[in-house]
Design a protein around this motif. Structure first.
Motif, PDB file in Angstrom:
ATOM      1  N   GLU A 128      80.094 -24.493  28.996  1.00 31.83           N
ATOM      2  CA  GLU A 128      79.666 -23.253  29.044  1.00 31.83           C
ATOM      3  C   GLU A 128      77.899 -23.111  28.812  1.00 31.83           C
ATOM      4  O   GLU A 128      77.380 -24.179  28.104  1.00 31.83           O
ATOM      5  CB  GLU A 128      79.820 -22.401  27.638  1.00 31.83           C
ATOM      6  CG  GLU A 128      81.281 -21.961  27.513  1.00 31.83           C
ATOM      7  CD  GLU A 128      81.536 -20.715  28.078  1.00 31.83           C
ATOM      8  OE1 GLU A 128      80.482 -19.820  28.112  1.00 31.83           O
ATOM      9  OE2 GLU A 128      82.715 -20.285  28.544  1.00 31.83           O
ATOM     10  N   ASP A 137      75.613 -21.095  28.566  1.00 28.10           N
ATOM     11  CA  ASP A 137      74.989 -20.220  27.641  1.00 28.10           C
ATOM     12  C   ASP A 137      74.876 -21.215  26.285  1.00 28.10           C
ATOM     13  O   ASP A 137      73.830 -21.348  25.775  1.00 28.10           O
ATOM     14  CB  ASP A 137      75.466 -19.076  27.059  1.00 28.10           C
ATOM     15  CG  ASP A 137      75.639 -17.910  28.435  1.00 28.10           C
ATOM     16  OD1 ASP A 137      76.236 -17.137  28.417  1.00 28.10           O
ATOM     17  OD2 ASP A 137      74.657 -18.094  29.256  1.00 28.10           O
ATOM     18  N   ILE A 138      75.968 -21.784  25.986  1.00 25.25           N
ATOM     19  CA  ILE A 138      75.950 -22.410  24.956  1.00 25.25           C
ATOM     20  C   ILE A 138      75.164 -23.728  24.810  1.00 25.25           C
ATOM     21  O   ILE A 138      74.313 -24.002  24.182  1.00 25.25           O
ATOM     22  CB  ILE A 138      77.417 -23.027  24.416  1.00 25.25           C
ATOM     23  CG1 ILE A 138      78.287 -21.776  24.265  1.00 25.25           C
ATOM     24  CG2 ILE A 138      77.377 -24.119  23.308  1.00 25.25           C
ATOM     25  CD1 ILE A 138      79.748 -22.038  23.772  1.00 25.25           C
ATOM     26  N   ASP A 172      81.540 -30.972  23.119  1.00 27.14           N
ATOM     27  CA  ASP A 172      82.270 -30.055  22.909  1.00 27.14           C
ATOM     28  C   ASP A 172      83.791 -30.380  23.173  1.00 27.14           C
ATOM     29  O   ASP A 172      84.109 -31.326  23.933  1.00 27.14           O
ATOM     30  CB  ASP A 172      82.128 -28.887  24.194  1.00 27.14           C
ATOM     31  CG  ASP A 172      82.980 -27.487  24.226  1.00 27.14           C
ATOM     32  OD1 ASP A 172      83.382 -26.852  25.186  1.00 27.14           O
ATOM     33  OD2 ASP A 172      83.377 -27.352  22.998  1.00 27.14           O
ATOM     34  N   MET A 195      86.854 -28.501  23.709  1.00 22.23           N
ATOM     35  CA  MET A 195      87.818 -27.883  24.760  1.00 22.23           C
ATOM     36  C   MET A 195      86.985 -27.495  26.026  1.00 22.23           C
ATOM     37  O   MET A 195      86.141 -26.702  26.168  1.00 22.23           O
ATOM     38  CB  MET A 195      88.187 -26.189  24.318  1.00 22.23           C
ATOM     39  CG  MET A 195      89.003 -26.305  22.959  1.00 22.23           C
ATOM     40  SD  MET A 195      90.612 -25.549  22.739  1.00 22.23           S
ATOM     41  CE  MET A 195      91.046 -24.666  24.043  1.00 22.23           C
ATOM     42  N   ALA A 244      85.851 -25.382  17.867  1.00 27.06           N
ATOM     43  CA  ALA A 244      86.447 -24.302  16.994  1.00 27.06           C
ATOM     44  C   ALA A 244      87.583 -24.363  16.177  1.00 27.06           C
ATOM     45  O   ALA A 244      87.767 -23.973  15.201  1.00 27.06           O
ATOM     46  CB  ALA A 244      86.803 -23.015  17.925  1.00 27.06           C
ATOM     47  N   LYS A 245      88.267 -25.547  16.706  1.00 25.50           N
ATOM     48  CA  LYS A 245      89.304 -26.325  15.765  1.00 25.50           C
ATOM     49  C   LYS A 245      88.542 -26.828  14.209  1.00 25.50           C
ATOM     50  O   LYS A 245      87.943 -27.558  14.250  1.00 25.50           O
ATOM     51  CB  LYS A 245      89.882 -27.152  16.511  1.00 25.50           C
ATOM     52  CG  LYS A 245      90.799 -26.797  17.622  1.00 25.50           C
ATOM     53  CD  LYS A 245      91.359 -27.950  18.293  1.00 25.50           C
ATOM     54  CE  LYS A 245      92.155 -27.808  19.396  1.00 25.50           C
ATOM     55  NZ  LYS A 245      93.566 -27.041  19.387  1.00 25.50           N
ATOM     56  N   ARG A 257      90.743 -32.433  12.221  1.00 28.40           N
ATOM     57  CA  ARG A 257      89.335 -33.263  11.747  1.00 28.40           C
ATOM     58  C   ARG A 257      89.752 -34.603  11.308  1.00 28.40           C
ATOM     59  O   ARG A 257      89.032 -35.638  11.703  1.00 28.40           O
ATOM     60  CB  ARG A 257      88.744 -32.537  10.755  1.00 28.40           C
ATOM     61  CG  ARG A 257      87.845 -31.487  10.870  1.00 28.40           C
ATOM     62  CD  ARG A 257      86.887 -31.122   9.958  1.00 28.40           C
ATOM     63  NE  ARG A 257      87.660 -29.833   9.241  1.00 28.40           N
ATOM     64  CZ  ARG A 257      87.600 -29.516   7.812  1.00 28.40           C
ATOM     65  NH1 ARG A 257      87.212 -30.476   7.242  1.00 28.40           N
ATOM     66  NH2 ARG A 257      88.100 -28.832   7.491  1.00 28.40           N
ATOM     67  N   LYS A 307      82.492 -24.424  15.958  1.00 35.69           N
ATOM     68  CA  LYS A 307      81.786 -23.369  16.618  1.00 35.69           C
ATOM     69  C   LYS A 307      82.089 -21.966  15.964  1.00 35.69           C
ATOM     70  O   LYS A 307      83.564 -21.731  15.818  1.00 35.69           O
ATOM     71  CB  LYS A 307      82.162 -23.542  18.232  1.00 35.69           C
ATOM     72  CG  LYS A 307      81.554 -24.472  18.954  1.00 35.69           C
ATOM     73  CD  LYS A 307      81.981 -24.112  20.219  1.00 35.69           C
ATOM     74  CE  LYS A 307      81.417 -25.221  21.443  1.00 35.69           C
ATOM     75  NZ  LYS A 307      82.218 -24.864  22.667  1.00 35.69           N
ATOM     76  N   PRO A 308      81.319 -20.960  15.911  1.00 39.31           N
ATOM     77  CA  PRO A 308      80.080 -20.948  16.471  1.00 39.31           C
ATOM     78  C   PRO A 308      79.308 -21.720  15.410  1.00 39.31           C
ATOM     79  O   PRO A 308      79.295 -21.704  14.350  1.00 39.31           O
ATOM     80  CB  PRO A 308      79.652 -19.439  16.570  1.00 39.31           C
ATOM     81  CG  PRO A 308      80.923 -18.775  16.068  1.00 39.31           C
ATOM     82  CD  PRO A 308      81.650 -19.489  15.695  1.00 39.31           C
ATOM     83  N   PHE A 309      78.163 -22.307  15.703  1.00 40.56           N
ATOM     84  CA  PHE A 309      77.155 -23.082  14.702  1.00 40.56           C
ATOM     85  C   PHE A 309      75.883 -22.051  14.443  1.00 40.56           C
ATOM     86  O   PHE A 309      75.917 -21.083  15.203  1.00 40.56           O
ATOM     87  CB  PHE A 309      76.708 -24.528  15.437  1.00 40.56           C
ATOM     88  CG  PHE A 309      76.059 -24.195  16.811  1.00 40.56           C
ATOM     89  CD1 PHE A 309      76.794 -24.479  18.031  1.00 40.56           C
ATOM     90  CD2 PHE A 309      74.878 -23.890  17.012  1.00 40.56           C
ATOM     91  CE1 PHE A 309      76.454 -24.365  19.260  1.00 40.56           C
ATOM     92  CE2 PHE A 309      74.418 -23.604  18.276  1.00 40.56           C
ATOM     93  CZ  PHE A 309      74.908 -24.127  19.337  1.00 40.56           C
ATOM     94  N   THR A 366      79.542 -17.946  20.180  1.00 43.75           N
ATOM     95  CA  THR A 366      78.695 -18.985  19.962  1.00 43.75           C
ATOM     96  C   THR A 366      77.444 -18.830  20.694  1.00 43.75           C
ATOM     97  O   THR A 366      76.208 -18.893  19.808  1.00 43.75           O
ATOM     98  CB  THR A 366      79.202 -20.290  20.297  1.00 43.75           C
ATOM     99  OG1 THR A 366      80.525 -20.436  19.735  1.00 43.75           O
ATOM    100  CG2 THR A 366      78.218 -21.463  20.008  1.00 43.75           C
ATOM    101  N   ARG A 425      75.522 -15.585  18.755  1.00 43.22           N
ATOM    102  CA  ARG A 425      74.939 -16.127  17.467  1.00 43.22           C
ATOM    103  C   ARG A 425      73.900 -17.055  17.724  1.00 43.22           C
ATOM    104  O   ARG A 425      72.874 -17.021  17.076  1.00 43.22           O
ATOM    105  CB  ARG A 425      76.064 -16.777  16.677  1.00 43.22           C
ATOM    106  CG  ARG A 425      75.655 -16.866  15.272  1.00 43.22           C
ATOM    107  CD  ARG A 425      76.599 -17.615  14.570  1.00 43.22           C
ATOM    108  NE  ARG A 425      76.708 -17.607  13.486  1.00 43.22           N
ATOM    109  CZ  ARG A 425      77.148 -18.574  12.236  1.00 43.22           C
ATOM    110  NH1 ARG A 425      77.158 -19.734  12.711  1.00 43.22           N
ATOM    111  NH2 ARG A 425      77.251 -17.966  11.142  1.00 43.22           N
TER     112      ARG A 425
END
Lengths: 126, 897
Positions: free
Chosen positions: A12, A14-15, A55, A57, A86-87, A93, A107-109, B429, B432
């Motif tokens: 992404e 934007d991210i 990331d 996904m 997001a998981k 984990r 995420k979101p961070f 994300t 924010r």
């Protein structure tokens, strides 16, 4: 530590941008970006960053696959990896921990805290 | 009554009657016969008598004549001879008369009276006449003659005599004639009687025959006829015509038979009708049942006691790709349960179907696999219910459902949730991130209002994120798709974790946190439990005024642990105490906005608690704060304490599974080892540093700190670096990632032998080295080495040949072997070989040195555990130094010495 170079791999745009601004402006790090797993690996090999923000996904080659490739390549095997995802399930984990990922950030961070979290995870002095 | 009796018994009566008649007839005939016979005999007798009388009369006549003659003769000639004749004649005449008389007298009562009298009279007259002549006249005559009587007298006498004789003879002749007539008569009568007799006999016989024929006909008609009709009726009946009836024409017993038969036939027909009805009903029921079974979407099959499929519905056949017939007669295990991946056949004994048949209880299996005819498999969910007949299990019914679709749906739902979660979070994300950066002033200061706007944006973005998290969370939990990773966790840790996460928040609003944990453990998912406590704490903090205290306590109550989070806020009204746990419920509508809650926090808490088999509730009153209580089942503390009984080495057992720890502790105790249990990697590192065990048994797959991480941590710390580690994991050695810093590895599940072998090997390498065997044929070098080791306080033996080495090692049992490979005759290698084969000595570490490079084959022969280095161009001291280094690495204690 300021001056460290972090490679951000996320599909992404934007991210990537937000992460970059956050890490650079707040953490003072130098940020490289890559839009895919493949691109990320190339960049990693070429640039040898100090850490990779990966990331989970992503289309084509997802986080874990990219990570595996990373570990398989001697030249970039030792670069610590922080997974962004997001998981947040414990099982996932754990799986990541066993794979050898240094940390998992959700995420979101928090854009203001990202740099700090990365430093903590990698044992850098913030 | 008689009439009916007659009717009833008429046949018998008739039979009896007929028989009586016949008998009477026969008897009469017989009587008549007898009678006739009598008559005949009588007649015969009479005839005989008559004949006798006649002959008697004739004889008498003859004799009379004879007398007359004799008299005449005598009168003529008075001679003695003639006198004798005369006397004889007289005598025989007398006799004859007697006889005749007697015969007449005896023969009384015969024939007709007249005839009788005539006859008798004749005889009597005759007899009298004869007597007169014989007794009187004859003798008179004679006397007269003798006396010389006158001729006249004589003539008179003669004349008289002759008259008498004539009378007699006449009478006798008359008698004879009469008799003859009578005889003839009699004979005629006799013939007539005989004839009559024959007639009667013939008649009787004839009528008897006639009667018998009649009787036979009657029987035929009245008895045999009905019997035949009944027999015929029975045949028709047997052939299936139940409407057969027999005419009830006859009377008496045949009629009874016919009546009885008809009654029976009627009864049979009735039964048959009823049977047909029942059959029809059964068919109806059966077809309904059949319909149900055939329409059922789930597969249903019935088993008998042995587990053989006796019945299967079409759905079952369809689902398994069989024709229903193909399933019948096979066992369920055979037909449906596949072998598992390793080709191991289905475990019949452990199969729930077998269990159902055995213990008469229904068993439900939520997930299993069936195999179709073509070999493909599909997931199923099934229930096996036993069938009971007369208190015994006679079979079972299994209802199964192909859950491929359901699983697919679940998977899609999961995927959807996952995707949705990702899709929602991704733009968030960015939002924010960008807002946060702006609001954080990273890109330069902003006018106040702008800052304010951004702050609003950021806080609401946060809220949105939390909301999404909570919704997805609760959705997953309540659909049961989230499996709690439950494990033994310390209450203390959970509480501490929760405290930490809200610490900043509390500080931010000036709320004090108090915690009162206890030493207890629960079987729970640590993340979830922490999440729940954190939730409760953040709620408490939110609703506490500045300066207030939020206290978190835990205490044991019977079999439960009770956590309580108490705040000093404004409390909850009673009518809301229950409802606040529902989704999107807040005590006050304004709370949502003010406190930034999602409205799902408590719902999530409840979901988590309930999934752990606990309860959650709130205790509060307005303005008196609120206490949220969570109760969870406590875990019974059954961990064996680290046993100090053993005198053997201390083993640190690190595994998150308490049962593994227990089992291993038990095994170790048996051999006199000491156990130091560690529940986690972190605990292991701590304990290892503190207790300094002789060896560590390390699990790999542990939550939080994995085996790899633990090993790394252990190797990093100087206190624990040298402790040998034996890795115990389900991961096979070849595949599982190697664990750096560990030498030994055993695969779980492990057996006792492997465990101890590995432990001993690990211990041997790093145990006390106090005895060293130096195998060196060069005397000088050997002496040097010996001295070096002895200086270090070691016991040293020196062998100069392979054979000596073997001998020495058996005697000394060294902890370390130093061997010159260049022993003459290739002895070096053979010593190594021999040692490797040896049970105990095989574990002894060997340090080998050689003057030349080894070929790969030679290196391989020595094995990977053997340390090798080149003697080469080293001076003895250097060489010794190297050896010592090596030894030092192997035995830390030696280094210290």
């Amino acid at each position: 530590m300021a001056g460290q170079r972090i490679l951000v791999i996320d599909d992404e745009e934007d991210i990537r941008e937000v992460a970059q601004v956050s890490l650079e402006a707040v953490g003072g790090y130098e940020v490289l970006t890559a839009a895919s797993g493949r691109e990320g690996l190339e960049t990693a090999r070429a640039e040898q960053p100090d850490a990779i923000l990966l990331d989970w996904m992503m289309p084509d080659m997802d986080g874990p696959a990219t990570f595996e490739e990373l570990r398989g390549d001697a030249t970039i095997r030792d670069i610590p990896v922080v997974m962004l995802t997001a998981k947040v399930q414990a099982a996932d984990r754990r799986r990541l921990a066993e794979l050898g990922v240094s940390a998992v950030l959700p995420k979101p961070f928090e854009p203001m805290k990202l740099a700090e979290q990365v430093a903590d995870a990698l044992g850098w002095d913030a | 009554m008689i009439g009916s009796t007659l009717r009833g018994r008429s046949l018998t009566l008739r039979v009896v009657g007929a028989t009586a008649v016949v008998v009477a007839l026969l008897l009469t005939a017989f009587a008549v016969f007898l009678n006739a016979n009598e008559r005949v005999r009588e007649s015969e007798l009479l005839v005989q008598r008559s004949t006798e009388a006649v002959s008697g009369a004739v004889e008498l006549k003859a004799r009379t004549v004879q007398l007359q003659n004799a008299v005449r003769a005598l009168t003529l000639v008075d001679d003695g001879a003639f006198s004798a004749d005369y006397r004889e004649a007289r005598r025989s005449l007398a006799r004859g008369m007697d006889e005749l008389q007697r015969a007449e007298e005896a023969d009384g009562g015969r024939g007709g009276a007249e005839e009788e009298e005539d006859g008798e009279a004749s005889i009597a007259v005759a007899l009298e006449a004869i007597r007169a002549y014989s007794d009187r006249l004859a003798p008179l005559q004679l006397r007269a003659v003798r006396a010389g009587a006158s001729q006249r007298r004589e003539a008179t006498l003669v004349r008289e005599g002759r008259r008498r004789v004539r009378v007699a003879v006449g009478r006798l002749n008359f008698f004879v004639d009469e008799e003859g007539e009578e005889v003839a008569q009699r004979r005629a009568q006799a013939r007539a009687s005989a004839f009559r007799l024959e007639a009667v006999g013939a008649g009787a016989l004839g009528s008897s025959v006639f009667l018998v024929i009649l009787a036979a006909l009657y029987m035929a008609r009245s008895v045999i006829g009905p019997i035949r009709r009944v027999a015929e009726g029975a045949r028709h009946l047997a052939a299936g015509d139940l409407s057969t009836r027999v005419p009830e024409r006859a009377t008496g017993e045949p009629k009874q038979l016919a009546e009885a038969f008809n009654a029976m036939a009627a009864s049979l027909q009735l039964s048959d009708d009823r049977l047909r009805e029942k059959h029809l009903e059964l068919k109806r029921v059966f077809s309904r049942q059949h319909l149900i079974l055939n329409s059922a979407g789930d597969g249903i099959y019935g088993l008998d006691r042995d587990g053989t499929i006796r019945f299967a519905n079409p759905a079952a056949g369809q689902a398994t790709g069989n024709e229903v017939d193909e399933l019948l007669g096979r066992t369920a295990h055979d037909a449906l349960h596949p072998r598992d991946e390793d080709g191991v056949p289905h475990d019949v004994e452990g199969c729930p179907i077998t269990a159902a048949l055995r213990d008469g209880q229904a068993h439900q299996v939520l997930e299993d696999v069936y195999e179709r005819r073509d070999g493909t498999r599909f997931p199923v969910e099934y229930t096996a219910t036993p069938i009971e007949e007369d208190g015994e299990v006679s079979g079972a019914v299994v209802v199964f459902k192909d859950i491929t679709e359901r699983r697919e749906i679940d998977r899609m739902k999961d995927e959807f949730t996952s995707v949705v979660s990702h899709e929602l979070r991704t733009p968030l994300t960015s939002i924010r991130g960008s807002l946060g950066l702006l609001a954080g002033g990273v890109l330069g200061p902003l006018p106040e209002k702008a800052q304010r706007m951004l702050d609003i944006a950021v806080s609401n973005t946060d809220r949105l994120v939390r909301l999404i998290n909570d919704i997805l969370d609760i959705e997953r939990m309540e659909s049961g798709r989230v499996t709690m990773q439950r494990q033994e966790i310390a209450v203390l840790e959970v509480m501490r974790g929760a405290m930490e996460s809200v610490g900043a928040m509390a500080a931010g609003v000036g709320v004090r946190l108090e915690v009162e944990p206890i030493e207890a453990r629960v079987w729970a998912d640590p993340d979830r439990l922490t999440q729940m406590l954190t939730n409760l704490l953040s709620n408490a903090i939110k609703f506490s005024p500045p300066g207030a205290t939020v206290s978190t306590t835990a205490r044991r109550s019977g079999e439960e642990i009770l956590f309580a989070v108490a705040d000093e806020g404004r409390g909850i009204p009673e009518d809301k105490l229950e409802t606040i746990f529902e989704r999107f419920q807040q005590v006050d509508a304004s709370d949502s906005r003010d406190k930034g809650g999602t409205g799902l926090g408590l719902a999530i808490c409840r979901s988590i608690v309930e999934q752990h088999g606990g309860r959650i509730w709130a205790e509060s009153a307005p303005d008196e704060g609120a206490t949220f209580v969570v109760s969870l089942p406590a875990l019974v503390e059954d961990e064996p304490p680290s046993s100090d009984n053993g005198t053997g080495p201390a083993v640190l057992v690190c595994d998150d599974d308490p049962s593994v720890r227990r089992v291993v502790a038990g095994l170790l105790a048996q051999r006199g080892y000491r156990t130091v249990p560690a529940r986690s990697g972190a605990e292991a590192v701590e304990l290892a540093a503190r207790e300094r065990p002789d060896v560590i048994l390390l699990d790999l797959l542990m939550p939080d700190m994995s085996g790899w991480a633990t090993a790394a941590a252990l190797k990093e710390r100087p206190e624990t670096r040298e402790i040998p580690i034996v890795v115990a994991s389900v991961l096979p050695a070849e595949e599982g990632h190697p664990v750096p810093g560990t030498e030994e590895r055993i695969e779980k599940p492990f057996d006792e032998a492997s465990l101890f072998e590995a432990l001993e090997r690990a211990l041997a390498v790093h145990g006390d080295v106090s005895k060293v065997l130096v195998v060196e044929d060069d005397l000088d070098l050997g002496r040097v080495l010996t001295e070096i080791f002895e200086r270090r306080g070691l016991t040293v033996a020196h062998a100069q040949s392979g054979r000596a080495a073997i001998r020495e090692s058996q005697r000394l049992e060294p902890d370390l072997l130093i061997l010159d490979l260049g022993l003459p005759d290739g002895d070096g290698f053979s010593v190594v070989d021999w040692l490797r084969e040896h049970e105990r000595l095989g574990a002894v570490p060997i340090v080998v040195y050689t003057a030349r490079d080894l070929t790969d084959a030679e290196r391989a022969r020595l094995g990977p555990d053997t340390d090798v280095f080149l003697k080469g161009a080293l001076s003895p001291d250097e060489f010794a130094g190297r050896v010592l280094d090596l030894v030092g690495r192997l035995s830390p204690r030696l280094v210290e010495a």
